[in-house]
Design a protein around this motif. Structure first.
Motif, PDB file in Angstrom:
ATOM      1  N   LEU A  68       0.816  -1.214   0.000  1.00 20.15           N
ATOM      2  CA  LEU A  68       0.000   0.000   0.000  1.00 20.15           C
ATOM      3  C   LEU A  68       0.849   1.264   0.000  1.00 20.15           C
ATOM      4  O   LEU A  68       0.569   2.226  -0.711  1.00 20.15           O
ATOM      5  N   ASP A  69       1.904   1.252   0.805  1.00 19.30           N
ATOM      6  CA  ASP A  69       2.699   2.465   0.974  1.00 19.30           C
ATOM      7  C   ASP A  69       3.674   2.727  -0.166  1.00 19.30           C
ATOM      8  O   ASP A  69       3.971   3.884  -0.470  1.00 19.30           O
ATOM      9  N   SER A  70       4.180   1.658  -0.804  1.00 19.57           N
ATOM     10  CA  SER A  70       5.204   1.873  -1.819  1.00 19.57           C
ATOM     11  C   SER A  70       4.682   1.695  -3.234  1.00 19.57           C
ATOM     12  O   SER A  70       5.120   2.384  -4.143  1.00 19.57           O
ATOM     13  N   PHE A  71       3.739   0.773  -3.432  1.00 20.24           N
ATOM     14  CA  PHE A  71       3.283   0.480  -4.785  1.00 20.24           C
ATOM     15  C   PHE A  71       1.986   1.191  -5.139  1.00 20.24           C
ATOM     16  O   PHE A  71       1.874   1.784  -6.220  1.00 20.24           O
ATOM     17  N   ALA A  72       1.008   1.155  -4.251  1.00 19.68           N
ATOM     18  CA  ALA A  72      -0.326   1.645  -4.601  1.00 19.68           C
ATOM     19  C   ALA A  72      -0.317   3.123  -4.990  1.00 19.68           C
ATOM     20  O   ALA A  72      -0.945   3.519  -5.975  1.00 19.68           O
ATOM     21  N   VAL A  73       0.389   3.943  -4.239  1.00 21.74           N
ATOM     22  CA  VAL A  73       0.421   5.372  -4.534  1.00 21.74           C
ATOM     23  C   VAL A  73       1.148   5.632  -5.845  1.00 21.74           C
ATOM     24  O   VAL A  73       0.678   6.387  -6.699  1.00 21.74           O
ATOM     25  N   GLU A  74       2.292   4.986  -6.025  1.00 19.82           N
ATOM     26  CA  GLU A  74       3.094   5.196  -7.231  1.00 19.82           C
ATOM     27  C   GLU A  74       2.348   4.728  -8.480  1.00 19.82           C
ATOM     28  O   GLU A  74       2.336   5.406  -9.516  1.00 19.82           O
ATOM     29  N   GLU A  75       1.705   3.576  -8.392  1.00 19.06           N
ATOM     30  CA  GLU A  75       0.973   3.047  -9.535  1.00 19.06           C
ATOM     31  C   GLU A  75      -0.235   3.909  -9.868  1.00 19.06           C
ATOM     32  O   GLU A  75      -0.555   4.135 -11.041  1.00 19.06           O
ATOM     33  N   THR A  76      -0.928   4.391  -8.846  1.00 15.07           N
ATOM     34  CA  THR A  76      -2.073   5.267  -9.061  1.00 15.07           C
ATOM     35  C   THR A  76      -1.665   6.516  -9.823  1.00 15.07           C
ATOM     36  O   THR A  76      -2.346   6.959 -10.753  1.00 15.07           O
ATOM     37  N   GLN A  77      -0.545   7.094  -9.456  1.00 14.44           N
ATOM     38  CA  GLN A  77      -0.045   8.283 -10.142  1.00 14.44           C
ATOM     39  C   GLN A  77       0.278   7.988 -11.603  1.00 14.44           C
ATOM     40  O   GLN A  77      -0.026   8.782 -12.493  1.00 14.44           O
ATOM     41  N   ALA A  78       0.879   6.829 -11.859  1.00 17.68           N
ATOM     42  CA  ALA A  78       1.238   6.470 -13.226  1.00 17.68           C
ATOM     43  C   ALA A  78       0.000   6.289 -14.093  1.00 17.68           C
ATOM     44  O   ALA A  78      -0.039   6.723 -15.251  1.00 17.68           O
ATOM     45  N   LEU A  79      -1.026   5.658 -13.542  1.00 15.71           N
ATOM     46  CA  LEU A  79      -2.264   5.443 -14.294  1.00 15.71           C
ATOM     47  C   LEU A  79      -2.958   6.762 -14.607  1.00 15.71           C
ATOM     48  O   LEU A  79      -3.498   6.957 -15.700  1.00 15.71           O
ATOM     49  N   LEU A  80      -2.938   7.666 -13.648  1.00 10.57           N
ATOM     50  CA  LEU A  80      -3.563   8.964 -13.863  1.00 10.57           C
ATOM     51  C   LEU A  80      -2.812   9.759 -14.930  1.00 10.57           C
ATOM     52  O   LEU A  80      -3.416  10.351 -15.827  1.00 10.57           O
TER      53      LEU A  80
END
Length: 222
Positions: free
Chosen positions: A99-111
């Motif tokens: 949640l802390d390392s992947f979810a935020v980074e991936e969400t930004q990339a998708l956006l």
């Protein structure tokens, strides 16, 4: 609950960075946005509705099949993924780290790539459910084969669905089918977004490559 709070925070933090429809895979993201939007609606999914969706998804996957960029990108991600197997196993085993390392980074990339917020929340939900796949390495031939299976199914349905019955049982089955297509497109969109390298670390890119491949595999296996 924490996963969705994390997603909501990330979406809020980087909304100003969004450029919907931007990038070399804009045609893929636009279709993914639409099919995931439909999944959230209350439409009854008539044969004509389902056929129209199938036509659009078919055209999108036909374009992807001919897109030389995609072939190059998935091979680059596959080569890199072997170097980050320990990182991926940690993501699979540690929910907080995921949640802390992947979810935020991936969400930004998708956006940044052009996925709409409603689509991103659905895609990240899939990611959380499939994170166990990070313990395995994605096989490129299997991935491309699964994408081709999805394309073949959808393109065939583009003609057969328009002739289907319109009773309650048939409508329910059409919804299940469209949800599977949405799962497959979500996986492909994750891979394509991370192939752009939109500010992602290589480890996160290869992790989403693995999860994306698992989503496509799950879509054709159901």
């Amino acid at each position: 609950m924490r996963l969705f709070k994390t997603i909501a925070f990330a979406l809020l933090a980087c909304t100003s960075l969004a450029a919907f429809g931007a990038g070399k895979y804009a045609y893929l993201y636009e279709t993914t946005n639409e099919i995931l939007r439909i999944q959230r609606s209350a439409m009854k999914m008539s044969p004509a509705d389902a056929s129209s969706i199938a036509v659009r998804v078919c055209k999108t996957l036909e374009m992807l099949r001919k897109d030389e960029n995609f072939v190059k990108d998935i091979n680059n991600l596959a080569r890199a993924s072997g170097e980050y197997s320990a990182y991926q196993r940690q993501l699979a085993d540690d929910l907080v780290f995921f949640l802390d390392s992947f979810a935020v980074e991936e969400t930004q990339a998708l956006l940044k790539a052009g996925l709409a917020p409603h689509a991103i929340s659905q895609i990240m939900g899939v990611s959380g459910a499939l994170r166990g796949a990070l313990r395995e390495r994605t096989n490129v031939d299997q991935l491309t084969g699964n994408i081709e299976k999805l394309r073949s199914e959808v393109c065939a349905a583009a003609t057969t669905m328009s002739k289907a019955q319109d009773d309650e049982k048939s409508r329910e089955q059409r919804w299940k089918t469209v949800r599977r297509w949405g799962l497959g497109l979500s996986g492909v969109s994750m891979i394509a977004a991370d192939a752009l390298g939109a500010g992602l670390t290589v480890g996160a890119s290869t992790a989403s490559f693995t999860i994306g491949g698992a989503a496509v595999g799950a879509a054709v296996a159901q």
